[in-house]
Design a protein around this motif. Structure first.
Motif, PDB file in Angstrom:
ATOM      1  N   PRO A  31      41.939  41.589  29.360  1.00 21.49           N
ATOM      2  CA  PRO A  31      41.342  42.777  29.965  1.00 21.49           C
ATOM      3  C   PRO A  31      41.756  44.011  29.154  1.00 21.49           C
ATOM      4  O   PRO A  31      42.868  44.055  28.616  1.00 21.49           O
ATOM      5  CB  PRO A  31      41.957  42.827  31.362  1.00 21.49           C
ATOM      6  N   ALA A  34      45.169  45.456  30.286  1.00 19.77           N
ATOM      7  CA  ALA A  34      46.125  44.389  30.593  1.00 19.77           C
ATOM      8  C   ALA A  34      47.533  44.911  30.867  1.00 19.77           C
ATOM      9  O   ALA A  34      48.193  44.456  31.798  1.00 19.77           O
ATOM     10  CB  ALA A  34      46.160  43.363  29.461  1.00 19.77           C
ATOM     11  N   THR A 113      40.628  40.305  39.820  1.00 16.14           N
ATOM     12  CA  THR A 113      40.591  41.285  38.735  1.00 16.14           C
ATOM     13  C   THR A 113      41.453  42.501  39.057  1.00 16.14           C
ATOM     14  O   THR A 113      41.412  43.496  38.350  1.00 16.14           O
ATOM     15  CB  THR A 113      39.147  41.752  38.455  1.00 16.14           C
ATOM     16  N   LEU A 147      41.297  37.116  30.355  1.00 12.47           N
ATOM     17  CA  LEU A 147      39.973  36.901  30.931  1.00 12.47           C
ATOM     18  C   LEU A 147      39.821  35.407  31.165  1.00 12.47           C
ATOM     19  O   LEU A 147      40.238  34.598  30.335  1.00 12.47           O
ATOM     20  CB  LEU A 147      38.885  37.422  29.997  1.00 12.47           C
ATOM     21  N   TYR A 156      40.166  37.005  36.074  1.00 11.77           N
ATOM     22  CA  TYR A 156      41.279  36.834  35.147  1.00 11.77           C
ATOM     23  C   TYR A 156      42.105  35.620  35.525  1.00 11.77           C
ATOM     24  O   TYR A 156      42.122  35.196  36.673  1.00 11.77           O
ATOM     25  CB  TYR A 156      42.210  38.058  35.174  1.00 11.77           C
TER      26      TYR A 156
END
Length: 166
Positions: A31, A34, A113, A147, A156
């Motif tokens: 992501p 992250a 997510t 991901l 995720y």
């Protein structure tokens, strides 16, 4: 003081996340935020630990490397398990990073997510909750996020490893 700590944890997590730690790291999509996600998950976890009389978890780069490697491996190879495709368990994966702590525990999640959603789902599961609230010398963590890739079509893959300091 805590704000400085979280900023340090974000910087360290970003360093470990973006340098990769296994053969699948090059193919692992992360992501864009992250490091922020990891820092928020730690903050939420430590808030919950404080509410239950537990000491806060501190960042450990070797735990981080093990967590991120497993998250990437699951995402790239398309599976979801505490057992790696190579048969490894959390303690073995941590040993590969040069850490030989005593008690090692791991929480995994997929699809979420958002850090809050992930931490809440772990707290709603008795086994995951137990790991979130471990005492017995468990005082460090690493959190990997990738991901979902082949593992699922959305969200995720999350891996939190907790142990003693390496």
């Amino acid at each position: 003081m805590m704000k400085k700590y979280y900023m340090f944890a974000i910087a360290m997590a970003a360093t470990v996340i973006f340098t990769g730690s296994n053969a699948n790291a090059a193919n692992c999509a992360l992501p864009g935020n992250a490091s922020e996600i990891a820092a928020k998950a730690l903050q939420l976890t430590n808030d919950i630990r404080a509410q239950h009389g537990r000491k806060p978890l501190a960042f450990d780069p070797k735990l981080q490397a093990a967590a991120q490697a497993h998250a990437c491996d699951m995402a790239v190879q398309g599976y979801f398990s505490h057992r790696g495709k190579d048969g490894s368990r959390p303690k073995r994966r941590l040993s590969r990073q040069g850490c030989h702590g005593g008690l090692v525990a791991e929480n995994i999640a997929v699809g979420q997510t958002d850090s809050l959603e992930t931490v809440q789902s772990w707290m709603e599961s008795p086994g995951h909750r137990k790991i979130m609230l471990l005492g017995r010398g468990v005082d460090h963590y690493g959190l990997g996020v990738a991901l979902a890739g082949k593992a699922y079509t959305h969200g995720y893959v999350w891996v939190m490893v907790v142990s003693r300091r390496c």
